[in-house]
Motif scaffolding. Structure first.
Motif, PDB file in Angstrom:
ATOM      1  N   LEU A 138       0.846  -1.188   0.000  1.00  0.00           N
ATOM      2  CA  LEU A 138       0.000   0.000   0.000  1.00  0.00           C
ATOM      3  C   LEU A 138       0.882   1.239   0.000  1.00  0.00           C
ATOM      4  N   SER A 139       0.492   2.244  -0.782  1.00  0.00           N
ATOM      5  CA  SER A 139       1.398   3.369  -0.993  1.00  0.00           C
ATOM      6  C   SER A 139       0.722   4.722  -0.975  1.00  0.00           C
TER       7      SER A 139
ATOM      8  N   PHE B  35     -10.041   9.267  -8.805  1.00  0.00           N
ATOM      9  CA  PHE B  35      -8.973   9.511  -9.770  1.00  0.00           C
ATOM     10  C   PHE B  35      -7.656   8.987  -9.221  1.00  0.00           C
ATOM     11  N   VAL B  36      -6.913   8.295 -10.083  1.00  0.00           N
ATOM     12  CA  VAL B  36      -5.648   7.668  -9.695  1.00  0.00           C
ATOM     13  C   VAL B  36      -4.569   8.108 -10.672  1.00  0.00           C
ATOM     14  N   LEU B  37      -3.427   8.544 -10.142  1.00  0.00           N
ATOM     15  CA  LEU B  37      -2.281   8.941 -10.963  1.00  0.00           C
ATOM     16  C   LEU B  37      -1.197   7.897 -10.823  1.00  0.00           C
ATOM     17  N   THR B  38      -0.767   7.308 -11.939  1.00  0.00           N
ATOM     18  CA  THR B  38       0.260   6.275 -11.891  1.00  0.00           C
ATOM     19  C   THR B  38       1.648   6.906 -11.901  1.00  0.00           C
ATOM     20  N   ILE B  39       2.645   6.079 -11.680  1.00  0.00           N
ATOM     21  CA  ILE B  39       4.007   6.578 -11.590  1.00  0.00           C
ATOM     22  C   ILE B  39       4.551   7.030 -12.946  1.00  0.00           C
ATOM     23  N   THR B  40       3.881   6.662 -14.041  1.00  0.00           N
ATOM     24  CA  THR B  40       4.290   7.140 -15.360  1.00  0.00           C
ATOM     25  C   THR B  40       3.566   8.412 -15.767  1.00  0.00           C
ATOM     26  N   GLY B  41       2.683   8.916 -14.900  1.00  0.00           N
ATOM     27  CA  GLY B  41       1.966  10.144 -15.207  1.00  0.00           C
ATOM     28  C   GLY B  41       0.632   9.939 -15.883  1.00  0.00           C
ATOM     29  N   GLN B  42       0.135   8.716 -15.928  1.00  0.00           N
ATOM     30  CA  GLN B  42      -1.186   8.473 -16.499  1.00  0.00           C
ATOM     31  C   GLN B  42      -2.252   8.678 -15.427  1.00  0.00           C
ATOM     32  N   LEU B  43      -3.309   9.401 -15.772  1.00  0.00           N
ATOM     33  CA  LEU B  43      -4.433   9.650 -14.871  1.00  0.00           C
ATOM     34  C   LEU B  43      -5.611   8.787 -15.303  1.00  0.00           C
ATOM     35  N   LEU B  44      -6.213   8.087 -14.328  1.00  0.00           N
ATOM     36  CA  LEU B  44      -7.363   7.229 -14.607  1.00  0.00           C
ATOM     37  C   LEU B  44      -8.537   7.636 -13.726  1.00  0.00           C
TER      38      LEU B  44
ATOM     39  N   LEU C 129     -13.372   4.534   2.191  1.00  0.00           N
ATOM     40  CA  LEU C 129     -11.929   4.762   2.239  1.00  0.00           C
ATOM     41  C   LEU C 129     -11.302   4.264   0.945  1.00  0.00           C
ATOM     42  N   TYR C 130     -10.379   5.051   0.409  1.00  0.00           N
ATOM     43  CA  TYR C 130      -9.667   4.645  -0.803  1.00  0.00           C
ATOM     44  C   TYR C 130      -8.170   4.597  -0.515  1.00  0.00           C
ATOM     45  N   VAL C 131      -7.511   3.577  -1.050  1.00  0.00           N
ATOM     46  CA  VAL C 131      -6.067   3.447  -0.909  1.00  0.00           C
ATOM     47  C   VAL C 131      -5.528   2.760  -2.157  1.00  0.00           C
ATOM     48  N   THR C 132      -4.325   3.151  -2.571  1.00  0.00           N
ATOM     49  CA  THR C 132      -3.708   2.566  -3.760  1.00  0.00           C
ATOM     50  C   THR C 132      -2.462   1.778  -3.376  1.00  0.00           C
ATOM     51  N   SER C 133      -1.943   1.027  -4.339  1.00  0.00           N
ATOM     52  CA  SER C 133      -0.776   0.197  -4.054  1.00  0.00           C
ATOM     53  C   SER C 133       0.240   0.254  -5.172  1.00  0.00           C
ATOM     54  N   GLU C 134       1.486  -0.025  -4.819  1.00  0.00           N
ATOM     55  CA  GLU C 134       2.547  -0.159  -5.809  1.00  0.00           C
ATOM     56  C   GLU C 134       2.351  -1.405  -6.665  1.00  0.00           C
ATOM     57  N   ASN C 135       1.501  -2.326  -6.217  1.00  0.00           N
ATOM     58  CA  ASN C 135       1.162  -3.491  -7.030  1.00  0.00           C
ATOM     59  C   ASN C 135       0.166  -3.153  -8.133  1.00  0.00           C
ATOM     60  N   GLY C 136      -0.304  -1.906  -8.167  1.00  0.00           N
ATOM     61  CA  GLY C 136      -1.161  -1.464  -9.252  1.00  0.00           C
ATOM     62  C   GLY C 136      -2.639  -1.660  -9.025  1.00  0.00           C
ATOM     63  N   TYR C 137      -3.099  -1.469  -7.769  1.00  0.00           N
ATOM     64  CA  TYR C 137      -4.522  -1.630  -7.461  1.00  0.00           C
ATOM     65  C   TYR C 137      -5.060  -0.436  -6.686  1.00  0.00           C
ATOM     66  N   LEU C 138      -6.342  -0.190  -6.889  1.00  0.00           N
ATOM     67  CA  LEU C 138      -7.109   0.777  -6.120  1.00  0.00           C
ATOM     68  C   LEU C 138      -8.145   0.003  -5.319  1.00  0.00           C
ATOM     69  N   TYR C 139      -8.198   0.251  -4.004  1.00  0.00           N
ATOM     70  CA  TYR C 139      -9.129  -0.440  -3.123  1.00  0.00           C
ATOM     71  C   TYR C 139     -10.134   0.552  -2.543  1.00  0.00           C
TER      72      TYR C 139
ATOM     73  N   GLU D 145      -8.040  -2.916 -10.894  1.00  0.00           N
ATOM     74  CA  GLU D 145      -6.661  -3.015 -11.353  1.00  0.00           C
ATOM     75  C   GLU D 145      -6.319  -1.768 -12.159  1.00  0.00           C
ATOM     76  N   VAL D 146      -5.282  -1.081 -11.734  1.00  0.00           N
ATOM     77  CA  VAL D 146      -4.852   0.139 -12.412  1.00  0.00           C
ATOM     78  C   VAL D 146      -3.947  -0.193 -13.590  1.00  0.00           C
ATOM     79  N   GLY D 147      -3.139  -1.218 -13.431  1.00  0.00           N
ATOM     80  CA  GLY D 147      -2.268  -1.642 -14.524  1.00  0.00           C
ATOM     81  C   GLY D 147      -0.854  -1.118 -14.440  1.00  0.00           C
ATOM     82  N   GLN D 148      -0.613  -0.154 -13.535  1.00  0.00           N
ATOM     83  CA  GLN D 148       0.721   0.388 -13.349  1.00  0.00           C
ATOM     84  C   GLN D 148       0.933   0.669 -11.862  1.00  0.00           C
ATOM     85  N   GLU D 149       2.185   0.830 -11.508  1.00  0.00           N
ATOM     86  CA  GLU D 149       2.529   1.153 -10.128  1.00  0.00           C
ATOM     87  C   GLU D 149       1.952   2.508  -9.737  1.00  0.00           C
ATOM     88  N   VAL D 150       1.431   2.595  -8.519  1.00  0.00           N
ATOM     89  CA  VAL D 150       0.853   3.840  -8.013  1.00  0.00           C
ATOM     90  C   VAL D 150       1.491   4.164  -6.665  1.00  0.00           C
TER      91      VAL D 150
END
Length: 400
Positions: free
Chosen positions: A112-113, A164-173, A123-133, A147-152
Motif C-alpha cells: 500500500l502506498s 482519480f488515480v495517478l500512476t508513476i508514469t503520469g497516467q491519470l485514470l 476509504l480509498y487506498v492505492t498500491s505499488e502493485n497497481g490496485y485501487l481499493y 486493477e490500475v495496470g501500473q505502479e501507483v
C-alpha cells in the motif's frame, strides 16, 4: 544510499540526492543533518493515546497518512493492514488485511502506498502493485477493487461520483466510485528520469482534477472526459545534468477557492488564479512535499528541511526557520496556532505560526516520522515509520 528503481525513477528524497552529491567529497559531508536543537518548551504536548496500526512503512518512501471523521481515525501499513480506531480512545473498531487479496499472493506484500482518502463513507487506498481499493468505512469490508495496470504511489482523489488515480508514469485514470469500473484514462508524462513519488491529484468540485507532473507543470483535466484543459507552468528545467534538471511537481497542488498553489523540486513556488490561469506571484523555493494552509498563510518545508510561512495574498515570506537542516523534516500541518513538523529521529516540533519560533519539541517515536501530521479540531495525529499512531493534544504551559 542512492539507487535507481524500475524505469529509472529516482528516489524522491533529499537524502538520496544528498548521498550522491556527498559522494563527490571525501572530506566534508555538507548534507549531514544538524543535531536536534535545544528548545525550552513553552507549549506542553500530551499523548492522548497511541495504537499499533500494523508494521508501518519501514524504510520505504511511502507516505501513508491517516484519515479522520467525526467518529474514527483510519490508518494503514504498507503490508496491507487497514485499521479503524475510535477517535477519542484509540480502541480498535475494525481491521482488514488487503494482503489476503489474490492479486497479492505472489508479491512481497500488498505494498500500500497512497492514501488513506475518505469520501462519503468510503476509504480509498492505492498500491505499488497497481490496485485501487475501496473500503466501507463503517464496516471495514472491501467494497470493490480495481486493477490500475501500473505502479501507483500517489493518493487517489475522490470526487462526487469518480475516483482519480495517478500512476508513476503520469497516467491519470478515473473510476466509478460505486462500482470501481474504469471510465477513462489519459496522459503520460514521458519522462524516464524523475523523483520517485507523485503529486496527489486533487478533485475540485465536479468539474476538474488537478495534479503535478514530472516536467514542472500542473495539469488541469476535465473530470467528465479526461481531456487536458490547461497546463500551469510552475518551473522550467535548468542545469547540465539530468539530476540538475529535475523539476518535478511532486507536491500536491493546494486549492483554495479560486486559487491554486504549487511548488517544484529545484524550482519555483507559484500562486495561480483559476479559471484565468494567470500567475499571482512567483517565488524561489524548492520542495517535493505537500503544502499546508490556514486562513492567511501557506506553510512549506523545503528540500533542506527549512520551514517557511508564506503570505498567500502576495507571496512574501512571513518567517523562515532553518534550525532543522537535513533532518528529514516532514510536510507541515497547522494545529491550534502552530505549524507542526516531524523529523527522521522521531521528534515533533511546534512552531509558532506568527513567528516560526520553535515553541516545543518532543520525542514521539524513535523509528522516525515521515508522513505529514494530520489534524482535526481536537487532536494531532502522527504515524511513525514502525506503524504506531499517536493522538496528541497541546496547550500553553501555565506560568508558575
Amino acid at each position: 544510499m542512492f539507487s535507481f528503481f524500475k524505469k529509472q525513477f529516482i528516489s524522491g528524497t533529499v537524502l538520496a540526492l544528498s548521498a550522491l552529491a556527498a559522494g563527490c567529497s571525501t572530506d566534508v559531508d555538507v548534507y549531514k543533518p544538524v543535531s536536534a536543537p535545544i528548545v525550552t518548551n513553552s507549549v506542553e504536548t500530551t499523548v492522548v493515546w497511541s495504537a499499533s496500526v500494523g508494521s508501518g512503512v519501514g524504510n520505504y518512501y511511502t507516505r501513508l497518512t491517516p484519515a479522520v471523521d467525526e467518529v474514527r481515525v483510519y490508518a494503514a501499513s504498507r503490508n496491507g493492514d487497514v485499521f479503524a480506531l475510535d477517535r477519542e480512545t484509540g480502541s480498535r473498531e475494525w481491521h482488514i488485511d488487503l494482503d489476503d487479496e489474490d492479486e497479492n499472493d505472489d508479491r512481497r506484500s500488498a505494498r500500500l502506498s497512497g492514501g488513506l482518502v475518505l469520501q462519503y463513507g468510503t476509504l480509498y487506498v492505492t498500491s505499488e502493485n497497481g490496485y485501487l481499493y475501496a473500503i466501507d468505512a463503517e464496516e471495514g469490508t472491501l467494497k470493490w477493487k480495481a486493477e490500475v495496470g501500473q505502479e501507483v504511489m500517489a493518493s487517489p482523489a475522490a470526487g462526487y461520483d469518480k475516483v482519480f488515480v495517478l500512476t508513476i508514469t503520469g497516467q491519470l485514470l478515473a473510476f466509478n466510485s460505486e462500482t470501481g469500473e474504469k471510465i477513462w484514462a489519459n496522459g503520460n508524462d514521458g519522462n524516464t528520469v524523475s523523483l520517485r513519488g507523485d503529486s496527489n491529484p486533487v478533485a475540485i468540485s465536479d468539474q476538474v482534477v488537478i495534479y503535478g507532473t514530472s516536467n514542472g507543470k500542473v495539469n488541469i483535466v476535465s473530470q467528465e472526459t479526461g481531456v487536458l484543459i490547461h497546463q500551469l507552468n510552475v518551473n522550467n528545467a535548468n542545469g547540465a545534468t539530468r539530476i540538475a534538471r529535475l523539476n518535478d511537481v511532486n507536491s500536491t497542488p493546494l486549492s483554495i477557492m479560486n486559487e491554486v498553489y504549487s511548488v517544484a523540486f529545484n524550482g519555483n513556488f507559484q500562486g495561480f488564479l483559476i479559471p484565468e490561469f494567470s500567475s499571482m506571484w512567483k517565488r524561489q523555493y524548492s520542495s517535493c512535499l505537500d503544502l499546508a494552509s490556514d486562513s492567511t498563510d501557506i506553510a512549506l518545508t523545503d528540500v533542506s528541511g527549512h520551514v517557511y510561512s508564506i503570505i498567500r495574498v502576495d507571496g512574501t515570506q512571513r518567517w523562515a526557520n532553518t534550525r532543522l537542516t537535513y533532518r528529514g523534516v516532514t510536510a507541515p500541518a497547522y494545529f491550534k496556532r502552530h505549524v507542526i513538523v516531524g523529523d527522521y529521529e522521531g521528534y515533533v516540533y511546534l512552531l509558532d505560526d506568527a513567528t516560526g519560533e520553535i515553541k516545543s519539541m518532543r520525542m514521539i517515536d524513535s523509528s522516525g516520522l515521515y508522513a505529514a501530521p494530520v489534524s482535526d479540531d481536537d487532536y494531532l495525529y502522527l504515524q511513525s515509520r514502525d506503524g504506531t499512531l499517536y493522538a496528541v493534544d497541546i496547550e500553553e504551559k501555565k506560568e508558575e
